[in-house]
Design a protein around this motif. Structure first.
Motif, PDB file in Angstrom:
ATOM      1  N   PHE A  33     -29.510   1.268  21.065  1.00  0.00           N
ATOM      2  CA  PHE A  33     -28.046   1.977  20.665  1.00  0.00           C
ATOM      3  C   PHE A  33     -28.657   3.668  19.284  1.00  0.00           C
ATOM      4  O   PHE A  33     -28.344   4.156  19.716  1.00  0.00           O
ATOM      5  N   TYR A  34     -29.304   3.139  18.488  1.00  0.00           N
ATOM      6  CA  TYR A  34     -29.410   4.594  17.005  1.00  0.00           C
ATOM      7  C   TYR A  34     -30.596   4.585  17.472  1.00  0.00           C
ATOM      8  O   TYR A  34     -30.803   6.294  16.868  1.00  0.00           O
ATOM      9  N   ALA A  35     -31.829   4.293  17.870  1.00  0.00           N
ATOM     10  CA  ALA A  35     -33.021   4.941  18.184  1.00  0.00           C
ATOM     11  C   ALA A  35     -33.816   5.237  19.644  1.00  0.00           C
ATOM     12  O   ALA A  35     -34.589   4.870  19.829  1.00  0.00           O
ATOM     13  N   ALA A  36     -32.893   4.321  20.800  1.00  0.00           N
ATOM     14  CA  ALA A  36     -33.753   4.117  22.035  1.00  0.00           C
ATOM     15  C   ALA A  36     -34.552   3.288  22.477  1.00  0.00           C
ATOM     16  O   ALA A  36     -35.305   3.224  22.608  1.00  0.00           O
ATOM     17  N   GLY A  37     -34.842   1.980  21.536  1.00  0.00           N
ATOM     18  CA  GLY A  37     -35.892   1.322  21.769  1.00  0.00           C
ATOM     19  C   GLY A  37     -37.473   1.554  20.944  1.00  0.00           C
ATOM     20  O   GLY A  37     -38.396   1.116  20.921  1.00  0.00           O
ATOM     21  N   GLN A  38     -37.301   2.745  20.204  1.00  0.00           N
ATOM     22  CA  GLN A  38     -38.422   4.053  20.242  1.00  0.00           C
ATOM     23  C   GLN A  38     -39.301   3.883  20.818  1.00  0.00           C
ATOM     24  O   GLN A  38     -40.089   3.884  20.959  1.00  0.00           O
ATOM     25  N   GLY A  39     -38.674   3.685  22.303  1.00  0.00           N
ATOM     26  CA  GLY A  39     -39.725   3.945  23.381  1.00  0.00           C
ATOM     27  C   GLY A  39     -39.826   5.143  24.649  1.00  0.00           C
ATOM     28  O   GLY A  39     -40.343   5.009  25.593  1.00  0.00           O
ATOM     29  N   VAL A  40     -39.440   6.365  23.223  1.00  0.00           N
ATOM     30  CA  VAL A  40     -39.311   7.653  24.889  1.00  0.00           C
ATOM     31  C   VAL A  40     -40.871   8.192  24.504  1.00  0.00           C
ATOM     32  O   VAL A  40     -41.179   8.680  23.678  1.00  0.00           O
ATOM     33  N   HIS A  41     -40.865   8.606  25.923  1.00  0.00           N
ATOM     34  CA  HIS A  41     -42.379   9.266  25.911  1.00  0.00           C
ATOM     35  C   HIS A  41     -42.923  10.185  24.699  1.00  0.00           C
ATOM     36  O   HIS A  41     -41.013  11.370  25.127  1.00  0.00           O
ATOM     37  N   PRO A  42     -43.039  10.861  24.485  1.00  0.00           N
ATOM     38  CA  PRO A  42     -43.251  12.271  23.308  1.00  0.00           C
ATOM     39  C   PRO A  42     -42.668  13.826  24.317  1.00  0.00           C
ATOM     40  O   PRO A  42     -42.203  14.401  23.828  1.00  0.00           O
ATOM     41  N   VAL A  43     -43.158  13.736  25.902  1.00  0.00           N
ATOM     42  CA  VAL A  43     -42.726  15.329  26.403  1.00  0.00           C
ATOM     43  C   VAL A  43     -41.312  15.348  26.847  1.00  0.00           C
ATOM     44  O   VAL A  43     -40.258  15.493  26.635  1.00  0.00           O
ATOM     45  N   MET A  44     -40.932  13.318  27.264  1.00  0.00           N
ATOM     46  CA  MET A  44     -39.617  13.253  27.299  1.00  0.00           C
ATOM     47  C   MET A  44     -39.130  13.359  25.947  1.00  0.00           C
ATOM     48  O   MET A  44     -37.624  14.144  26.261  1.00  0.00           O
ATOM     49  N   ASN A  45     -39.449  12.968  24.902  1.00  0.00           N
ATOM     50  CA  ASN A  45     -38.352  13.181  23.541  1.00  0.00           C
ATOM     51  C   ASN A  45     -38.468  14.745  23.619  1.00  0.00           C
ATOM     52  O   ASN A  45     -37.788  15.289  22.866  1.00  0.00           O
ATOM     53  N   GLY A  46     -39.257  15.181  23.620  1.00  0.00           N
ATOM     54  CA  GLY A  46     -39.663  16.951  23.075  1.00  0.00           C
ATOM     55  C   GLY A  46     -37.961  17.408  24.332  1.00  0.00           C
ATOM     56  O   GLY A  46     -37.568  18.702  23.994  1.00  0.00           O
ATOM     57  N   MET A  47     -38.182  17.219  25.823  1.00  0.00           N
ATOM     58  CA  MET A  47     -37.284  17.665  26.412  1.00  0.00           C
ATOM     59  C   MET A  47     -35.915  17.121  26.013  1.00  0.00           C
ATOM     60  O   MET A  47     -35.078  18.109  26.476  1.00  0.00           O
ATOM     61  N   ALA A  48     -35.720  15.879  25.493  1.00  0.00           N
ATOM     62  CA  ALA A  48     -34.204  16.179  25.477  1.00  0.00           C
ATOM     63  C   ALA A  48     -34.046  16.338  23.979  1.00  0.00           C
ATOM     64  O   ALA A  48     -33.367  16.919  23.512  1.00  0.00           O
ATOM     65  N   THR A  49     -35.064  16.388  23.506  1.00  0.00           N
ATOM     66  CA  THR A  49     -34.620  17.354  21.623  1.00  0.00           C
ATOM     67  C   THR A  49     -35.164  18.850  21.836  1.00  0.00           C
ATOM     68  O   THR A  49     -33.821  19.678  21.012  1.00  0.00           O
ATOM     69  N   GLY A  50     -35.057  19.268  22.996  1.00  0.00           N
ATOM     70  CA  GLY A  50     -34.315  20.616  23.561  1.00  0.00           C
ATOM     71  C   GLY A  50     -33.223  20.600  23.740  1.00  0.00           C
ATOM     72  O   GLY A  50     -32.707  21.665  23.463  1.00  0.00           O
ATOM     73  N   ALA A  51     -32.535  19.682  24.474  1.00  0.00           N
ATOM     74  CA  ALA A  51     -31.175  19.946  25.299  1.00  0.00           C
ATOM     75  C   ALA A  51     -30.532  19.617  24.335  1.00  0.00           C
ATOM     76  O   ALA A  51     -29.416  20.420  23.273  1.00  0.00           O
ATOM     77  N   ASP A  52     -30.746  18.713  23.103  1.00  0.00           N
ATOM     78  CA  ASP A  52     -29.852  18.392  21.716  1.00  0.00           C
ATOM     79  C   ASP A  52     -29.537  19.561  21.053  1.00  0.00           C
ATOM     80  O   ASP A  52     -28.650  19.899  20.526  1.00  0.00           O
ATOM     81  N   TRP A  53     -30.960  20.116  20.620  1.00  0.00           N
ATOM     82  CA  TRP A  53     -31.144  21.640  19.661  1.00  0.00           C
ATOM     83  C   TRP A  53     -30.405  22.141  20.711  1.00  0.00           C
ATOM     84  O   TRP A  53     -29.585  23.049  20.111  1.00  0.00           O
ATOM     85  N   MET A  54     -30.346  23.064  21.924  1.00  0.00           N
ATOM     86  CA  MET A  54     -29.512  24.212  22.615  1.00  0.00           C
ATOM     87  C   MET A  54     -28.526  23.766  22.849  1.00  0.00           C
ATOM     88  O   MET A  54     -27.981  23.456  24.029  1.00  0.00           O
TER      89      MET A  54
END
Lengths: 580, 85
Positions: A33-54
């Motif tokens: 719930f808090y950290a997606a099980g710390q299993g998110v691939h860095p590229v996927m995480n980068g994409m999610a961060t992009g959407a999160d930020w923009m």
């Protein structure tokens, strides 16, 4: 097929996708719930961060701000991307090594102080709530313009969608939905830009088109634009109008504010390894840059198209008439946007024409920053499906950021306040329930504030960046790079930076944003030429100075805390999250 | 955890790297984009000058290169000092 049906189909399809992902990515544990099980691939995480930020600000407002502000507004482009360099080198890897779930938790442990953690929670909640209001109003505007439902109905639909995937899936659901939302928003932003760049410059890549020759005049696009705006008496597009000091500090405030915003930082808690946190910041910036390199092109081209629409025979000849605007098919977009109140025209001098000039007394057309991107496809006469796509993209940008912010708020409440301070012995199952309930409450509050936006909604964005820049960023950085800063120093520094920044903003924007209590204005600021929006960097400096002074006058932190700092500096030994 | 002297050397190398990269970060955004723009005014690009390009696009491209270069450099340092995960 008419435009309304198209909009409905495209937006409906994207929403169905988000719901599908929500059902697939349910969270079963607090770590998920808090950290997606710390299993998110860095590229996927980068994409999610992009959407999160923009956010709605990046997608809807930024190109409009640049279109009307020119060179000075480059501060947004540099500031909102340069912060990722700071994140990658100064914060993300070490906080990932620390391996817990929230930003206040790090501040509380590193400075062995419940007070420090509480100050961080307060900053986080104020900054995030402020941001959410803007996203929710953005959702309302997009719905009411494109789907012909009332603003309120639009908000309820948006809130219901976010509720579905955020409450069910937590960070896990949000992350995978954000990946989908990124894809929707970047396609929606790029396609109209490519069309317009082709029309104006013949170059299909907007970022290159910006510095190419315009096809009609054969001279560089920016030079053509500069000629038109100065002929019409607007301020120069290419030259600096702001003072160098203010532009410098504004850029710096946006950069360190970006690096200090908790909903961005927590994204780096979701990757498996420390080295992934570093590269993930790079991937995030790749995905953000795709939009940010296009934005200045969209800005200049939209401004050029706007002027050419109003002055079809060139700026030396007469502008369009009131009768043209009421009747002509290609000017339907002016009528559509006039209905929203974001675009207004009036024939002040009664000559039947619509003058668009720099002199405010004579000017007869005002265009809100926020409609440049949304109206862009209509101004350029692009096909209906492009317009529908832009609507879906705007909604994706607003919803993805809202979900990230709500996640930050709910974890601060359930993890930092309830588990951290009120009831440390809460079971994992109950903490998860508390997290879901606080998420539900946060969505309800955000929806309410979206329906009844406080009059100061736009101005509080300065507050969000000011808080993140002056309190959170310096505290995190000193916590990692200095072993000497102690609890007293950190708390004193955070409070000093925070209070000085808030007071400076209130002195210019009014106490608690009540306008007539302001003693100064941003056109004639108190200190030199420093506007209240640029003060976060000064607040950060004060924070650093006070923290160093107080810490050196008082004792060193305990050995246990110094060991903690040693351990977060090296990647070795970063396992899964230790939740307790 | 790695032994103390090795992790101290690792940290010193990291700090050096960060300093160098931050200088580049500063010069290409605040420098070329704002403070040094008048000095670059003679270099023309697409109807404007190089400083305008750095402010609107160049700085972002430099940021991208910096982050990936830092990530690669640190992966190497992690291995050299035996502190990788």
């Amino acid at each position: 097929m008419d435009q309304f049906t198209l909009n409905l189909l495209v937006v409906g399809a994207t929403f169905a996708l988000y719901i599908g992902i929500a059902i697939w990515a349910r969270a079963g544990s607090t770590a998920e719930f808090y950290a997606a099980g710390q299993g998110v691939h860095p590229v996927m995480n980068g994409m999610a961060t992009g959407a999160d930020w923009m956010s709605a600000a990046s997608f809807i407002s930024m190109a409009g701000i640049i279109a009307f502000g020119g060179y000075d507004t480059s501060a947004y482009l540099m500031g909102w991307t340069g912060g990722y360099v700071l994140l990658a080198m100064l914060l993300a890897p070490y906080l990932r090594k620390f391996g817990k779930f929230t930003v206040p938790e790090f501040i509380g442990d590193r400075f062995y102080s419940g007070t420090a953690r509480f100050v961080a929670v307060v900053c986080l909640i104020i900054a995030s709530v402020t941001y959410v209001i803007g996203q929710m109003t953005g959702v309302g505007v997009a719905f009411s313009r494109f789907l012909e439902v009332s603003n309120a109905t639009g908000l309820y639909i948006g809130a219901a969608i976010v509720f579905a995937y955020a409450v069910l899936g937590g960070m896990k659901g949000i992350t995978y939905t954000q990946v989908a939302q990124y894809v929707v928003l970047i396609i929606a932003y790029t396609i109209p830009a490519v069309f317009i760049s082709l029309q104006l410059t013949g170059n299909p890549i907007p970022a290159l088109g910006l510095f190419s020759n315009e096809v009609h005049t054969g001279q560089p696009l920016l030079q053509t634009l500069e000629g038109l705006v100065t002929d019409l008496g607007f301020k120069s597009y290419l030259n600096q109008s702001d003072t160098t000091l203010n532009m410098f500090l504004f850029t710096m405030s946006l950069m360190i504010g970006t690096a200090g915003l908790p909903h961005v930082i927590v994204r780096f808690f979701t990757v498996p390894k420390v080295s992934d946190a570093r590269s993930s910041a790079g991937w995030a910036l790749v995905f953000i840059a795709l939009l940010y390199l296009t934005a200045p092109a969209v800005a200049a081209m939209a401004r050029l198209n706007l002027i050419n629409t109003i002055y079809p025979q060139g700026v030396a000849a007469a502008p369009v008439s009131m009768a043209d605007i009421e009747g002509k098919e290609e000017l339907a977009w002016v009528r559509n946007w006039a209905k929203t109140g974001l675009l207004t025209f009036e024939d002040k001098n009664g000559d039947g024409l619509v003058q668009y000039v720099g002199d405010k007394e004579v000017n007869e057309l005002t265009v809100n920053n926020d409609i440049m991107v949304l109206a862009n496809p209509e101004i350029a006469n692009l096909p209906g499906w492009v317009i529908a796509l832009v609507a879906a993209g705007g909604l994706a940008a607003a919803l993805s950021t809202a979900a990230g912010l709500l996640m930050a708020i709910s974890s601060a409440v359930s993890h930092d306040l309830i588990k951290g301070q009120l009831n440390p012995n809460i079971s994992e199952k109950n903490e998860l329930l508390a997290a879901r309930i606080s998420m539900g409450v946060a969505i309800a509050v955000a929806t309410y504030l979206g329906l009844n936006p406080p009059g100061f909604a736009a101005q509080t964005v300065a507050l969000a960046f000011g808080l993140a820049a002056s309190s959170i960023f310096p505290a995190l950085m000193m916590g990692i790079f200095s072993k000497r800063i102690n609890n007293k120093g950190a708390v004193a520094g955070m409070l000093a930076g925070l209070i000085v920044t808030i007071v400076y903003i209130f002195l210019h924007k009014g106490w608690f944003f009540v306008a007539d209590t302001a003693s100064f204005s941003d056109s004639a600021p108190m200190l030199l030429s420093i506007k209240s929006t640029s003060f976060g960097a000064v607040g950060a400096l004060i924070n650093f100075a006070v923290a160093f002074a107080v810490s050196s006058a008082t004792g060193a932190p305990p050995a246990k805390v110094q060991d903690l700092v040693e351990s977060i500096r090296v990647p070795k030994g970063a396992g899964a999250a230790q939740s307790h | 955890m790695a032994d103390k002297s090795s992790s101290n050397a690792y940290w010193a190398a990291n700090i050096r790297t960060i300093m160098i990269y931050l200088v580049v970060w500063f010069v290409c955004s605040f420098g070329f984009g704002i403070l040094l723009r008048p000095m670059l005014a003679g270099i023309k690009i697409g109807g404007t000058d190089l400083g305008f390009w750095f402010a609107q696009q160049g700085s972002i491209l430099v940021f991208l290169v910096l982050i990936f270069a830092y990530a690669a450099r640190m992966n190497k340092l992690d291995r050299q000092h035996g502190v990788e995960e």
